[in-house]
Design a protein around this motif. Sequence first.
Motif: not given
Length: 381
Positions: A92-98, A212-213, A217-218, A225-226
Amino acid sequence: MMESFFHKLKSLDAYPKINEDFYRRTFSGGVITLVSSLAMLLLFFSEFRLYLHSVTETKLLVDTSRGETLRINFDVTFPAIPCSFLSLDAVDISGEQHLDIRHDIFKKRIDSSGKELEVKKDVIGAPKIEKPLQRHGGRLEHNEQYCGSCYGAEKSDDDCCNTCEDVREAYRTKGWALTNVDLIDQCKREGFIEKIKSEDGEGCQIHGSLEVNKVAGNFHFSPGKSFHQSNIDILNVLASPKDKYNISHKVNKLTFGDHFPGMVNPLDGVQWGHERPYGMYQYFIKVVPTIYTNTRGYTIQSNQYSVTEHLRVSELIHSDSHFGVFFFYDFSPIKVTYKEEHISFLHFLTNICAVIGGIFAVAGIVDSFIYHGKKRLKKQM
């Protein structure tokens, strides 16, 4: 005293009665009475049916909520990508990645016809290596505690990679591509290569949910893998990995929040086939916060969405290639509220009186027009 009261009350009668001797019944009057009675009955049942059913009131409000989370529910089928090749990431645009999400995610192995083969399992049996390679480079000796080698990707001297996934994660962290998986003791012990090859020609149905927040995001499904880790090792396991880039897919279900009556999800059942080996299929989704309240006052906080689609085709694959199925979502600043209500009983009575009175008055006008018209025709003749 009482007689005087009744006399005064009689003088207030707004419906004076005519002596029956002055009545004159006609055929046209009977027909009009029958038709008007049927019309009254029909409109009465129509109003009664509306009274029994609820009506939905819709309002548009500015969405002032903040700090909330969103649950995304999905069910997607990839007929040409095996489950071991398929990973799910969310950013997401807040920088959180999973990356490579596994919590609340379920995979089903399917054949080319879409029939389920077995439930996806991450652990399979394989013969153990008698003396696995240790962190320091030597082989495991008698009574020595195992600490697997990371093959040069250790962050510190104390790091251990005891599984194939540990080694691959260490390489991803370094940004290295692990192409010789068949030389890794941990992967040999777990039968990783055999497992990948056993799924050749299979597809995968992946379903579950993401928390998600509530910001733009996406989330995306990609072979291997990523791509954030610049690692395509799993794609190079087989000699002919071309088919593993086929991102043909079917969206069985995609919802943003809980279901509510009347909810329409435009991507449910959407199917797309890709003939070229590489590509990035993108869905751009506008999420509209929605509040639904039923007649009992029960409220459901959910979302609706609209979507547009776009395909980006790539002819060659590189270490930084982005391929897969991407769902980009953003939120509308407008919130929609649906509130179901029943028509009040007084409103129902008002409508019934209006129906009966209106038809009676119109029928009287029509009857009078026909009656006097006939009289004038007779005089002229």
